[in-house]
Design a protein around this motif. Sequence first.
Motif, short mmCIF file in Angstrom:
data_model
loop_
_atom_site.label_atom_id
_atom_site.label_comp_id
_atom_site.label_asym_id
_atom_site.label_seq_id
_atom_site.Cartn_x
_atom_site.Cartn_y
_atom_site.Cartn_z
N ARG A 69 4.05 -100.88 6.33
CA ARG A 69 4.95 -101.61 5.63
C ARG A 69 5.42 -102.81 5.95
O ARG A 69 5.47 -103.93 5.43
CB ARG A 69 6.03 -100.67 4.96
N HIS A 70 5.95 -102.92 7.25
CA HIS A 70 6.65 -104.01 7.76
C HIS A 70 5.56 -104.99 8.28
O HIS A 70 5.60 -106.38 7.81
CB HIS A 70 7.56 -103.59 9.01
N TYR A 71 4.28 -104.69 8.78
CA TYR A 71 3.22 -105.38 9.12
C TYR A 71 2.64 -106.22 8.11
O TYR A 71 2.38 -107.44 8.10
CB TYR A 71 2.39 -104.78 10.03
N SER A 216 2.15 -94.42 8.89
CA SER A 216 2.90 -93.64 8.11
C SER A 216 3.43 -94.09 6.88
O SER A 216 3.75 -93.34 6.19
CB SER A 216 3.58 -92.69 8.84
N VAL A 217 3.70 -95.23 6.56
CA VAL A 217 4.56 -95.82 5.75
C VAL A 217 3.68 -96.96 4.80
O VAL A 217 3.26 -97.69 5.47
CB VAL A 217 5.84 -96.18 5.88
N PHE A 218 3.47 -96.49 3.44
CA PHE A 218 2.42 -97.58 2.71
C PHE A 218 3.09 -98.78 2.47
O PHE A 218 4.54 -98.91 2.14
CB PHE A 218 1.87 -96.89 1.54
N HIS A 265 15.44 -110.98 6.04
CA HIS A 265 15.19 -110.16 7.33
C HIS A 265 14.03 -110.95 8.38
O HIS A 265 14.23 -111.22 9.42
CB HIS A 265 14.92 -108.96 7.15
N PHE A 266 12.93 -111.36 7.57
CA PHE A 266 11.84 -111.71 8.43
C PHE A 266 11.94 -113.20 8.66
O PHE A 266 10.85 -113.99 9.16
CB PHE A 266 10.41 -111.46 7.62
N LEU A 399 12.40 -102.46 4.02
CA LEU A 399 11.65 -103.64 4.38
C LEU A 399 12.54 -104.54 5.11
O LEU A 399 12.28 -105.33 6.24
CB LEU A 399 11.07 -104.34 3.19
N ASP A 400 13.92 -104.32 4.65
CA ASP A 400 14.82 -105.27 5.39
C ASP A 400 15.56 -104.57 6.66
O ASP A 400 16.40 -105.01 7.32
CB ASP A 400 15.78 -106.01 4.66
#
Length: 461
Positions: A69-71, A216-218, A265-266, A399-400
């Motif tokens: 999810r984060h990538y 593991s997280v979409f 955040h990103f 995501l944050d």
Amino acid sequence: MIGKERIHCRKDYSIRDKEGDYVLYWMQAAQRVHYNHALDYACMRSRELQKPLVVYFGLTPDFPGANLRHYVFMLEGLEEGARSLEKKGIYFSLCLQSPPAGAIELADKAALLVMDSGYLDIQYRWRSEVTAAVSCPVVEVETNIIVPVETAAEKEQYSAAPLRRRIHKKLLPFTGYTAGDLEYEGKHYKPSEPFPHEISVKDIPDVLKNLEVDRSVFPSPFFRGGYENARNLLDRFLGSGVYHYDQLKNDPTKKMTSGLSPYLHFGQISPLEVYHEVQQVNAHYTGGFLEELVVRRELACNFTHYNADYYNLRCLPSWCLKTLEEHSTDKRPYHYSPEEFEEGTTHDPYWNAAQWEMRISGKMAGYMRMYWGKKVIEWTRTPDEAYEILSFLNDKYELDGRDPNGYAGIAWCFGKHDRPWQERPIFGKIRYMNQKGLKRKFPNIDEYVSEIEDWKKKYLS
Ligand SMILES: Cc1cc2nc3c(=O)[nH]c(=O)nc-3n(C[C@H](O)[C@H](O)[C@H](O)COP(=O)(O)OP(=O)(O)OC[C@H]3O[C@@H](n4cnc5c(N)ncnc54)[C@H](O)[C@@H]3O)c2cc1C
């Protein structure tokens, strides 16, 4: 003027300022082109030194707590950023390797290394490692914050009030700069062969194929990364949400907040840009929002900058630890395992909805985050266990997450930055929240539960 207090010389200029093939900007926490003081500073120095500018980003598959999810969100932002840099004639290099290792390698041919700032342990460690290893001058530029963290306060602040006073006194000089869109006038760098481990960011599925990340997280079905998406959200907020923010920001059914936290955040959007845009709106409407964006957000940076224990209970003031300890043997009405929390299978439909909102979308409504955190304290055997579960879930699904705000938010549930309240079981003097209060505050809260149930049918089948 970028502002000299944002700029920190980490390794002296005298070491090697006229040699080197390029000025290197190691992009890390500020993943954007627009309103990026560190990039602007690197551009300026590249002009002065008459060296081309190279922007480097090191992509590691095992950044702590990060998953697919984060990538995906981050790569969407980097792909857009790479296109903007290319248009300006600046060479962007995405290297599949440990970020500090890549920075050290590329700094070998650099006349100057510029880095941006993040306020978490791993980011401090990486910057120190690089600074110690390279033999070119190193400059760090704080761009993800409005008032640089040590300028705002020289030590940890125990609540928002003292930091608010300091920030308001110091704010003006740091808001004068309208960074971004600095023209790059240098030569376009063209290495004779690609940098070690360099890959193209253009084809995100292809990048992901080569990246052994936790899958593991979409990816979020609602949030796509990148500056343009952040800007669209900001424009939407400026068109409507900002006028209702003070009244409706807490209501999870109204969605009146900006939605910008994943982008902040990103580092895909600058808090200063958001500040400038919101300042255009009549001040009658904006006080509450700017309090969150500036004071609360920068209080979180102050917290992780000065408190080495920001990810565990030891970060709390002594009155919190004492009161939690005094109530550690109080009977808990429910006890859930980490798996039951993660699966959102408690007896409480509101808590479960909040958990599933986060699991599906990657962003839980702000008010529900407080309720979510408080209830985990009530339904676990010890505060330590609660702290661990909250940090794990927040970092994994939001995501944050993995952000100063997340660590400060969790600590707040245990009394950090708050005051003592009337003593009660389990919580002691720490502020308590209950279902009755939630229903009283939001009589339509069942609509929130129904919406999340619909999401579960749509996105989990
Ligand atoms: C238990 C708990 C966990 C949290 N985890 C995170 C997290 O992982 N990451 C995160 O960014 N925030 C976290 N928060 C803080 C807050 O809930 C979110 O920042 C907010 O909900 C983000 O939504 P938004 O961007 O629509 O906010 P808006 O209301 O539109 O606010 C704009 C910006 O101001 C900042 N902000 C808003 N509220 C806060 C706050 N209470 N503290 C610090 N900054 C704030 C954020 O950067 C936010 O994007 C947490 C709070 C709690 C109680």
